[in-house]
Design an enzyme around this catalytic site. Structure first.
Site, mmCIF file in Angstrom:
data_model
loop_
_atom_site.group_PDB
_atom_site.id
_atom_site.type_symbol
_atom_site.label_atom_id
_atom_site.label_comp_id
_atom_site.label_asym_id
_atom_site.label_seq_id
_atom_site.Cartn_x
_atom_site.Cartn_y
_atom_site.Cartn_z
ATOM 1 C CG ASP A 14 -3.585 5.550 6.834
ATOM 2 O OD1 ASP A 14 -2.859 5.092 7.110
ATOM 3 O OD2 ASP A 14 -4.177 5.257 5.854
ATOM 4 C CB SER A 36 -1.012 0.223 1.280
ATOM 5 O OG SER A 36 -0.235 -0.111 2.506
ATOM 6 C CG HIS A 54 -0.889 3.608 4.614
ATOM 7 N ND1 HIS A 54 -1.917 3.397 5.170
ATOM 8 C CD2 HIS A 54 -0.095 2.910 4.046
ATOM 9 C CE1 HIS A 54 -2.212 2.262 4.640
ATOM 10 N NE2 HIS A 54 -1.154 1.717 3.971
#
Ligand SMILES: *[C@@H]1O[C@H](CO)[C@@H](O)[C@H](O)[C@H]1NC(C)=O
Length: 447
Positions: A412, A122, A415
């Site tokens: 977040d 991600s 990340h």
């Protein structure tokens, strides 16, 4: 004299007005500005027309160079001819600087490599998971609020992330597209030409990581997809031209966080392996896949190590005192050691294999321990999320999010923010090889 003028110009155009970091957009705008400028400067007709138009609009403003004015005799000592326009000497130096092929100011417009191929999870995903049935998908508000389109794109970030900044740094105006957005398109070879992004959120080095989150494209599958790209390029360009192109391209692989998380969160690997065995297996499995890429023409590899994963808000929140999870950090360091040993082995095993290992751990640790010089005020809490440290859940439409996003290291619970990603990539491209071994990214590109 020339040097002084040149220095003045650089300061004027690139540092004071546009900032030190000449981004693609700025450079393109600057370029248009220069072209327009030179047009007006050299074509009498255009100059007169522009003057007349402006005279109508703003009478009196253009009392610039009037017959009653005084003018200097040492004109090549002056940067400006009149109150709005550079002298001929300035224009000369300016154009010379721009057209100098190796000029650092034209780098973002002329790509340094033919293509960039990105593999990872991600931290690199630019939308592949939007095509999958997965819970690890950044397709909801508020992701992308700082992206140029202001919309969610599949990136776990408020804006751009590392994959985008890497592409920008080597001179591409757009980030390589997600592979799954291209599979049903016609004329694929041309779409593959400047690179493709295979990264998939929640993907690992191993096939089975975080099964709770649904579909993903694990490393082995990302490499299979790359093999189809390879075939298309060979069909289009012929074998030797394709090989040459790929041998000059960058292959960036960012993996490991997901595998370590998987070990901590699922019972199966814990039954089969000690954590040290598991870390060794991560590195040897990655080695096998790097060899496959090599067999498909890849020669230049960039491998970021793991950051201090225990300092992500999602890990801090498990500590009553918001501390970093030292055990997670310890295993990240262990994996990074294995990764570096493995890369040294590969280099001695494969002819023409080159790599740069990026010491992400030190760079991010420096930011977290000493955030102020980077403009950060928040290192523990996430910008977007729910609950304590905004780290009890991912960024959801019902989450609150911060307004001063450039002050947050993390977007977040898992990340980094766009600001962190930008600083991170800049560190490796701007600085000498202090954080990159055994050679810097720029040296790798130059091979
Ligand atoms: C992982 O999946 C691929 C298919 O994508 C398969 O070929 C490979 O054998 C699998 N690896 C393991 C260790 O199960």
């Amino acid at each position: 004299m020339t040097t002084t003028l040149q220095e003045q110009l650089k300061n004027l155009f690139f540092h004071s007005i546009f900032g030190r970091d000449c981004t693609v957009t700025v450079c393109v705008n600057l370029w248009l500005l220069v072209l327009g400028y030179l047009d007006a400067f050299h074509h009498k007709e255009l100059r007169t027309r522009q003057k007349n138009t402006m005279k109508k609009q703003i009478p009196g403003l253009l009392n610039t160079t009037m017959p009653i004015s005084t003018y200097c005799s040492n004109r090549s000592d002056h940067v400006f001819w009149d109150l709005y326009h550079p002298t001929q000497a300035t224009a000369h130096i300016f154009v010379d600087t721009i057209f100098d092929g190796s000029s650092q100011y034209t780098l973002p417009i002329n790509p340094l490599v033919p293509a960039v191929f990105l593999f990872g999870d991600s931290l690199f995903d630019v939308g592949n998971n939007n095509f999958l049935i997965s819970l690890a998908k950044a397709d909801l508000p508020h992701h992308g609020i700082d992206f140029p389109t202001k919309k969610p794109t599949g990136r776990f970030s408020n804006g751009k992330h590392c994959a985008d900044f890497i592409a920008e740094k080597v001179g591409f105006q757009t980030s390589p597209p997600p592979y799954l957005s291209l599979v049903f398109k016609k004329n694929k070879a041309s779409l593959f030409m400047n690179g493709v992004n295979f990264a998939s959120s929640a993907a690992g080095i191993f096939n089975e990581t975080l099964p709770q989150l649904g579909d993903k494209i694990p490393l082995s599958k990302q490499v299979e997809y790359y093999a189809t790209v390879y075939e298309e390029l060979v069909k289009e360009l012929g074998s030797s031209a394709a090989q040459h192109r790929l041998s000059k391209s960058l292959f960036v692989l960012e993996f490991g966080t997901t595998d370590l998380a998987s070990y901590a969160l699922t019972p199966e690997p814990q039954i089969k392996y000690t954590r040290q065995q598991y870390v060794n297996l991560m590195s040897s499995t990655l080695k096998g896949q790097l060899k496959r890429l090599y067999n498909y023409g890849a020669r230049k590899f960039v491998l970021p190590g793991l950051g201090p994963v225990g300092c992500m808000p999602g890990q801090r929140v498990t500590s009553p005192t918001d501390d970093c999870n030292e055990e997670s950090n310890h295993w990240a360091v262990k994996y990074n050691e294995e990764l570096q040993l493995m890369l040294q082995e590969l280099k001695s095993e494969l002819h023409g294999f080159s790599y740069t290992y990026l010491d992400s751990y030190t760079v991010l640790q420096n930011i977290i321990q000493n955030p102020t010089p980077y403009g950060f005020t928040k290192v523990k809490a996430a910008c977007c999320g729910l609950g304590r440290l905004n780290a009890m859940n991912l960024c959801l439409p019902i989450s609150s999010y911060c307004s001063n996003r450039n002050e947050y290291v993390f977007w977040d619970m898992f990340h980094p923010s766009e600001a962190t990603a930008r600083i991170f990539v800049n560190t490796f491209f701007n600085s000498p090889s202090q954080y990159a071994f055994p050679i810097s990214v720029r040296q790798l590109i130059a091979i």
